[in-house]
Design a protein around this motif. Structure first.
Motif, short mmCIF file in Angstrom:
data_model
loop_
_atom_site.label_atom_id
_atom_site.label_comp_id
_atom_site.label_asym_id
_atom_site.label_seq_id
_atom_site.Cartn_x
_atom_site.Cartn_y
_atom_site.Cartn_z
N GLY A 15 0.70 -0.70 0.07
CA GLY A 15 -0.01 0.10 -0.52
C GLY A 15 1.28 1.41 -0.38
O GLY A 15 2.25 1.24 0.71
N ARG A 16 0.15 1.85 0.01
CA ARG A 16 0.83 3.32 -0.17
C ARG A 16 1.38 4.33 0.29
O ARG A 16 0.25 3.97 1.78
CB ARG A 16 0.52 4.66 -1.60
CG ARG A 16 0.40 3.61 -2.80
CD ARG A 16 -0.28 5.35 -4.10
NE ARG A 16 -0.91 6.01 -3.45
CZ ARG A 16 -2.22 6.65 -4.18
NH1 ARG A 16 -2.36 6.53 -4.99
NH2 ARG A 16 -2.34 8.36 -3.66
N VAL A 17 2.44 5.33 1.35
CA VAL A 17 2.44 5.20 2.46
C VAL A 17 2.34 7.24 2.20
O VAL A 17 2.17 7.62 1.14
CB VAL A 17 4.20 5.20 2.90
CG1 VAL A 17 4.11 5.45 4.57
CG2 VAL A 17 4.85 3.92 3.05
N ASP A 18 2.01 7.09 3.35
CA ASP A 18 2.00 8.67 3.98
C ASP A 18 2.57 9.57 4.48
O ASP A 18 2.85 9.10 5.68
CB ASP A 18 0.07 9.46 3.42
CG ASP A 18 -0.01 10.70 3.77
OD1 ASP A 18 0.63 11.44 4.53
OD2 ASP A 18 -0.48 10.79 3.37
N PRO A 19 3.16 10.43 4.15
CA PRO A 19 4.97 10.53 4.48
C PRO A 19 4.67 11.37 6.25
O PRO A 19 5.08 11.39 7.12
CB PRO A 19 5.79 11.79 4.39
CG PRO A 19 4.48 12.31 3.14
CD PRO A 19 3.25 10.98 2.93
N ASP A 20 2.84 11.92 6.92
CA ASP A 20 2.53 12.84 7.50
C ASP A 20 1.37 11.55 8.58
O ASP A 20 0.49 12.14 9.15
CB ASP A 20 1.27 13.25 7.21
CG ASP A 20 1.95 14.03 6.35
OD1 ASP A 20 3.51 14.91 6.79
OD2 ASP A 20 1.48 14.75 5.70
N LYS A 28 -2.57 3.62 2.40
CA LYS A 28 -3.35 3.96 0.73
C LYS A 28 -3.75 2.65 -0.20
O LYS A 28 -2.40 2.65 -0.55
CB LYS A 28 -3.55 5.41 0.07
CG LYS A 28 -3.92 6.58 0.62
CD LYS A 28 -3.74 7.68 0.30
CE LYS A 28 -4.30 9.08 1.96
NZ LYS A 28 -3.31 10.67 0.03
N ASP A 29 -4.95 2.33 -0.75
CA ASP A 29 -4.60 1.89 -1.64
C ASP A 29 -4.67 2.30 -3.21
O ASP A 29 -4.76 3.64 -2.92
CB ASP A 29 -6.21 1.06 -2.32
CG ASP A 29 -7.01 1.87 -2.58
OD1 ASP A 29 -7.00 3.15 -2.97
OD2 ASP A 29 -8.63 1.53 -2.65
N GLU A 30 -4.30 2.00 -4.50
CA GLU A 30 -3.92 2.66 -5.80
C GLU A 30 -4.80 3.34 -6.02
O GLU A 30 -4.98 4.40 -6.96
CB GLU A 30 -3.76 1.68 -6.84
CG GLU A 30 -4.72 0.18 -7.27
CD GLU A 30 -4.10 -0.29 -8.50
OE1 GLU A 30 -4.87 -0.45 -9.37
OE2 GLU A 30 -3.92 -1.92 -7.95
N ARG A 66 -2.87 -7.29 -4.75
CA ARG A 66 -2.69 -5.86 -3.89
C ARG A 66 -3.31 -5.28 -3.31
O ARG A 66 -4.67 -6.62 -2.73
CB ARG A 66 -2.86 -4.87 -5.74
CG ARG A 66 -4.63 -5.66 -5.91
CD ARG A 66 -4.65 -4.38 -7.35
NE ARG A 66 -5.95 -4.55 -8.33
CZ ARG A 66 -6.15 -4.33 -8.88
NH1 ARG A 66 -6.15 -3.69 -9.41
NH2 ARG A 66 -6.83 -5.40 -9.68
N VAL A 67 -3.89 -4.73 -2.53
CA VAL A 67 -4.35 -3.90 -1.20
C VAL A 67 -5.93 -2.72 -2.06
O VAL A 67 -5.31 -2.53 -2.71
CB VAL A 67 -3.88 -3.28 -0.54
CG1 VAL A 67 -2.95 -2.59 -0.30
CG2 VAL A 67 -4.27 -2.89 0.90
N LEU A 68 -6.68 -3.13 -1.33
CA LEU A 68 -8.35 -2.50 -1.89
C LEU A 68 -8.46 -2.02 -0.75
O LEU A 68 -9.21 -3.59 -0.36
CB LEU A 68 -7.99 -3.29 -3.68
CG LEU A 68 -7.83 -3.14 -4.67
CD1 LEU A 68 -9.23 -2.90 -5.87
CD2 LEU A 68 -7.37 -1.39 -4.94
#
Length: 97
Positions: A15-20, A28-30, A66-68
């Motif tokens: 999954g997408r990492v958010d730096p905050d 986050k998913d795609e 994938r993660v959704l």
């Protein structure tokens, strides 16, 4: 389908990492929808998520998983996800497209 915890973690890590935000809790998913690690397979949560096969009927190999967010998972889509839910602007919230 039930996945072993090791696979669940490995797919979560995609999954997408958010730096905050803490990546052990939030990703986050795609489609850009927020998901929460502890809400795996929870379709009663806006942050619930599922493990999706990128190629339907494909292998259980990590490259095909994938993660959704669960609503994006249910929307279907082979190869490319159909994005029904994405993050809203400001804070950790999702919205339907």
């Amino acid at each position: 389908m039930a996945f072993r915890e090791q696979i669940v973690q490995q797919v979560w890590d995609k999954g997408r990492v958010d730096p905050d935000h803490d990546p052990d809790i939030w990703r986050k998913d795609e489609c850009g929808a927020w998901i929460k690690r502890s809400h795996y397979s929870n379709r009663n949560s806006e942050f619930g998520w599922e493990i999706d096969h990128i190629n339907a009927g494909g292998s259980e190999d990590l490259t095909n998983l994938r993660v959704l967010q669960w609503q994006n998972y249910l929307a279907g889509g082979v190869g490319r996800a159909i994005c029904k839910v994405t993050a809203s602007i400001g804070g950790i919230r999702n919205k339907e497209k």
